[in-house]
Structures are given as structure tokens and as C-alpha cells.
Design an enzyme around this catalytic site. Structure first.
Site, PDB file in Angstrom:
ATOM      1  N   TYR A  76       0.831  -1.199   0.000  1.00 35.78           N
ATOM      2  CA  TYR A  76       0.000   0.000   0.000  1.00 35.78           C
ATOM      3  C   TYR A  76       0.873   1.260   0.000  1.00 35.78           C
ATOM      4  O   TYR A  76       2.007   1.253   0.511  1.00 35.78           O
ATOM      5  CB  TYR A  76      -0.897   0.029   1.230  1.00 35.78           C
ATOM      6  CG  TYR A  76      -2.200  -0.731   1.091  1.00 35.78           C
ATOM      7  CD1 TYR A  76      -2.908  -0.748  -0.106  1.00 35.78           C
ATOM      8  CD2 TYR A  76      -2.748  -1.400   2.179  1.00 35.78           C
ATOM      9  CE1 TYR A  76      -4.115  -1.419  -0.217  1.00 35.78           C
ATOM     10  CE2 TYR A  76      -3.956  -2.071   2.088  1.00 35.78           C
ATOM     11  CZ  TYR A  76      -4.634  -2.069   0.879  1.00 35.78           C
ATOM     12  OH  TYR A  76      -5.829  -2.730   0.775  1.00 35.78           O
ATOM     13  N   ASN A  93     -16.830  -4.221   3.128  1.00 46.79           N
ATOM     14  CA  ASN A  93     -17.289  -4.840   1.875  1.00 46.79           C
ATOM     15  C   ASN A  93     -18.572  -4.224   1.331  1.00 46.79           C
ATOM     16  O   ASN A  93     -18.631  -3.887   0.144  1.00 46.79           O
ATOM     17  CB  ASN A  93     -17.420  -6.352   2.069  1.00 46.79           C
ATOM     18  CG  ASN A  93     -16.079  -7.016   2.243  1.00 46.79           C
ATOM     19  OD1 ASN A  93     -15.133  -6.708   1.533  1.00 46.79           O
ATOM     20  ND2 ASN A  93     -15.969  -7.918   3.205  1.00 46.79           N
ATOM     21  N   SER A 150     -16.880 -13.708  -5.363  1.00 43.40           N
ATOM     22  CA  SER A 150     -16.252 -12.988  -4.255  1.00 43.40           C
ATOM     23  C   SER A 150     -17.313 -12.254  -3.437  1.00 43.40           C
ATOM     24  O   SER A 150     -18.415 -11.952  -3.911  1.00 43.40           O
ATOM     25  CB  SER A 150     -15.218 -11.998  -4.776  1.00 43.40           C
ATOM     26  OG  SER A 150     -15.851 -10.909  -5.429  1.00 43.40           O
ATOM     27  N   VAL A 163     -17.447  -9.112  -2.307  1.00 40.71           N
ATOM     28  CA  VAL A 163     -17.825  -7.799  -2.819  1.00 40.71           C
ATOM     29  C   VAL A 163     -18.707  -7.945  -4.058  1.00 40.71           C
ATOM     30  O   VAL A 163     -19.699  -7.219  -4.218  1.00 40.71           O
ATOM     31  CB  VAL A 163     -16.575  -6.955  -3.125  1.00 40.71           C
ATOM     32  CG1 VAL A 163     -16.926  -5.735  -3.966  1.00 40.71           C
ATOM     33  CG2 VAL A 163     -15.909  -6.514  -1.826  1.00 40.71           C
ATOM     34  N   ASP A 198     -22.321 -25.073  -7.623  1.00 37.16           N
ATOM     35  CA  ASP A 198     -23.681 -24.942  -7.081  1.00 37.16           C
ATOM     36  C   ASP A 198     -23.702 -24.572  -5.603  1.00 37.16           C
ATOM     37  O   ASP A 198     -24.748 -24.625  -4.964  1.00 37.16           O
ATOM     38  CB  ASP A 198     -24.462 -26.236  -7.319  1.00 37.16           C
ATOM     39  CG  ASP A 198     -23.794 -27.460  -6.713  1.00 37.16           C
ATOM     40  OD1 ASP A 198     -22.779 -27.288  -5.993  1.00 37.16           O
ATOM     41  OD2 ASP A 198     -24.275 -28.581  -6.960  1.00 37.16           O
ATOM     42  N   ARG A 199     -22.554 -24.175  -5.054  1.00 35.98           N
ATOM     43  CA  ARG A 199     -22.541 -23.797  -3.634  1.00 35.98           C
ATOM     44  C   ARG A 199     -23.158 -22.417  -3.414  1.00 35.98           C
ATOM     45  O   ARG A 199     -23.524 -22.072  -2.301  1.00 35.98           O
ATOM     46  CB  ARG A 199     -21.099 -23.821  -3.104  1.00 35.98           C
ATOM     47  CG  ARG A 199     -20.516 -25.222  -2.986  1.00 35.98           C
ATOM     48  CD  ARG A 199     -19.179 -25.204  -2.268  1.00 35.98           C
ATOM     49  NE  ARG A 199     -18.156 -24.464  -2.989  1.00 35.98           N
ATOM     50  CZ  ARG A 199     -17.420 -24.970  -3.973  1.00 35.98           C
ATOM     51  NH1 ARG A 199     -17.605 -26.224  -4.369  1.00 35.98           N
ATOM     52  NH2 ARG A 199     -16.486 -24.242  -4.567  1.00 35.98           N
ATOM     53  N   GLY A 246      -9.472  -4.608  -8.066  1.00 40.80           N
ATOM     54  CA  GLY A 246      -8.545  -5.634  -7.594  1.00 40.80           C
ATOM     55  C   GLY A 246      -7.704  -6.157  -8.733  1.00 40.80           C
ATOM     56  O   GLY A 246      -7.882  -5.762  -9.892  1.00 40.80           O
ATOM     57  N   MET A 279      -6.518  -9.920  -9.064  1.00 45.53           N
ATOM     58  CA  MET A 279      -6.260 -11.318  -8.716  1.00 45.53           C
ATOM     59  C   MET A 279      -5.361 -12.020  -9.727  1.00 45.53           C
ATOM     60  O   MET A 279      -4.626 -12.943  -9.388  1.00 45.53           O
ATOM     61  CB  MET A 279      -7.585 -12.069  -8.594  1.00 45.53           C
ATOM     62  CG  MET A 279      -8.480 -11.577  -7.470  1.00 45.53           C
ATOM     63  SD  MET A 279     -10.035 -12.516  -7.412  1.00 45.53           S
ATOM     64  CE  MET A 279     -10.876 -11.671  -6.075  1.00 45.53           C
TER      65      MET A 279
END
Length: 326
Positions: free
Chosen positions: A52, A124, A150, A152, A176-177, A240, A242
Site C-alpha cells: 500500500y 465490503n 467474491s 464484494v 452450485d454452492r 482488484g 487477482m
């Protein structure tokens, strides 16, 4: 008190440990917060790796990890209006600990019965709210959101659904979660099973209208393809990174469509809430606390389970948000 700390810059897998620290002391304008919950966020890992900009830097010889959390006011310094017993959330420093000393101006008061696993991650919903506003997408228009599973992103979808905005959720692989359509996604773009280019898939999903906005948490080549699917005047908001890969654009990809690309900086990264923020914060807190607002929680851990919480956050983001309970 117990706290998760680090005394060197590096990967959170390597440098974090559970330590014993003296209770923090408070001065004028400060509050001693007895922590009750704290979230594990990608930004916390950037802090641990010293990525940061100033002033968000670790301070040694020993730094408490965690930048976001919630707790109960235990004691107050001079010139503080908050009363002991008040539940508060904050984005500041030192949240992965049993106690934190926080300047009162950084604290967001919450209802006493607010769900603690939500109180500890107010960063968030505030981020999701601002991302949607910054995208400038209007009701009936199309918004693409990367990293669809995610925390957010799922919050962006729910805020968007409440405003009549159509959302394409991009995921590396569907599972499918979590039912993204139930959370507000109009369509899901599964990158593992594409038989056409991303732009072609988007144009088909939107009946040729294209995207009016993109909220990008990933980066890489997908971002470039999404930008080329933006309609005239569309905007990408980068939140972000990733992916370790880069994306490529030609000037005309931006110029001929009037596209804008901007960064999202968390509104309380550099400065605390101000009085003018209170109405919108009240609305965010109220909406986020409603039972029909779904908040996937992947694990609730004591501080002693920090290795599992960190590993799940890094490797299994699809499980949901990892939360510390003190």
C-alpha cells in the site's frame, strides 16, 4: 491480550503469528474497542506485504495485522461522545486482536443487535455500494462483474438488483454452492466453458447492446475483452488484481467508444468518515443488515485458527468470507 502480528514484510502464509501484547492505551479522542469480529480481506494481505502507499504502512518492531473489524466500546478518552457499550465498526489498523485503540472519528456506530459477522466486514458493503455508483450504470443497463463468487461481487449484484440493473457475473468455473442468479445476476459467464470469445459472448447475452459498466476485481486478458464490449460512454472500475497477467488495448479501443477506466479507492482508506457521510452509511448499514441480504460466510474462527482463515481466503475464496470472532 492475544493478537495476530508480524515483524517482517512477506507473504501472510509465512510472517504471521499469534502473539501476546500489552493492552493498548488510549489518549484524547481515542476509544478502546473490545473486538468481537474482524474480516479477512485481500487488502489485509497487501498491507502485510507492504504494497500500500503511504500512510498505510506497517510499523515495526511488531505490527498487529487486520485493517477492518467491529467491537464494543470499552473505554473512551477525553472529547469522545461515544458511550461505553456501543457496538462500532471501523476501517483503521490492528483489528486482528482482542482489543484495539482507535481514534473516535474512524468509528461507525451500529445497532446493538447487528449481526456480528456482518459488523466485522462493513468495508465490503461500503465498497460494493461505491463500486456500483462509480460504474454509473443505470436501471435497465448492463453491468459486468468479475470474480463473481467474491464477497464484494455478490454484494454488488444484490445492490444492483434492488436498482433494476442487469448484471453479468463472470466466474472461472460455475459451482452450485452459491446461486448467483438468486443473488441478482441476470446471466453467468463461465470462463471455463466458452466456445466463443468473451466479447462475442457478452454481445450475445446483451442482445447486442454491450456493457455500460464493468467492475473488475481480476485483471488479465479478460479485462481487455470486456473493455472492447463496452457500449459508447461505458466505464471500467478497477477494484482488484487477482490475475498476475496484463491486458492489452489499442488507443482506439478507448477513444472510439468514449470509454473511461478508473480505480476504486476505498472511501475510508486515507481519511475517516465525515458527518456528510452519515445518511448513506445509515442506508448501507440498514440494507446490509436485512435478513434477505445474503452474505456468504466461509468460516468463523478464533484468532488461534489464523492459518486456516488465511489459507481459505487465499485459496478458497469461493467458500465465502473468513471471519475472526474474539
Amino acid at each position: 491480550m492475544k493478537a495476530i502480528v508480524f515483524d517482517a514484510i512477506g507473504s501472510p502464509r509465512d510472517v504471521l503469528y499469534l502473539g501476546d501484547l500489552p493492552m493498548p492505551r488510549i489518549g484524547d479522542g481515542e476509544v478502546l474497542v473490545k473486538m468481537v469480529s474482524a474480516s479477512v480481506n485481500p487488502g489485509d494481505f497487501l498491507f502485510i506485504q507492504n504494497l500500500y502507499p503511504e500512510p498505510k504502512k506497517p510499523h515495526f518492531p511488531r505490527q498487529v495485522a487486520g485493517n477492518h473489524g467491529a467491537g464494543v466500546v470499552e473505554a473512551v478518552g477525553a472529547n469522545v461522545a461515544l458511550k461505553p457499550g456501543t457496538l462500532v465498526a471501523f476501517s483503521y489498523y490492528d483489528s486482528w486482536a482482542e482489543y484495539a485503540a482507535v481514534p473516535a472519528e474512524w468509528l461507525i456506530p451500529l445497532p446493538a443487535d447487528y449481526p456480528l459477522e456482518r459488523a466485522g466486514q462493513m468495508v465490503n458493503p461500503i465498497t460494493a455500494w461505491d463500486l456500483l455508483a462509480d460504474s454509473r450504470v443505470q436501471p435497465g443497463q448492463w453491468l459486468a462483474v468479475t470474480a463473481g463468487y467474491s464477497s464484494v461481487s455478490t454484494m454488488v449484484m444484490q445492490f444492483a438488483q434492488r436498482r433494476g440493473i442487469k448484471v453479468i457475473a463472470l466466474v472461472r468455473r460455475s459451482h452450485d454452492r452459491l446461486d448467483l442468479k438468486g443473488l441478482g445476476a441476470t446471466a453467468i459467464l463461465d470462463l471455463s466453458g466458452l466456445n466463443v470469445g468473451i466479447r462475442e459472448a457478452v454481445m450475445e447475452m446483451t442482445d447486442g447492446a454491450g456493457l455500460n459498466g464493468i467492475i473488475d476485481n481480476v485483471g488479465g486478458p479478460v479485462s481487455g475483452e470486456l473493455i472492447r464490449a463496452l457500449a459508447m460512454g461505458g466505464q471500467m472500475v478497477i477494484n482488484g488484481g487477482m490475475s498476475a497477467e496484463r491486458f492489452e488495448l489499442h488507443n482506439f479501443d478507448v477513444l472510439l467508444s468514449g470509454v473511461e477506466i478508473r480505480a476504486n479507492i476505498y472511501r475510508y482508506f486515507f481519511s475517516p468518515p465525515v458527518e456528510a457521510d452519515r445518511p448513506v452509511l445509515h442506508e448501507i448499514v440498514d440494507t446490509f443488515g436485512q435478513p434477505d441480504f445474503h452474505v456468504p460466510v466461509g468460516g468463523i474462527h478464533p484468532l488461534s485458527e489464523f492459518k486456516l482463515a488465511v489459507t481459505n481466503s487465499l485459496d478458497r475464496a469461493d467458500l465465502g468470507k473468513q471471519i475472526f470472532r474474539m
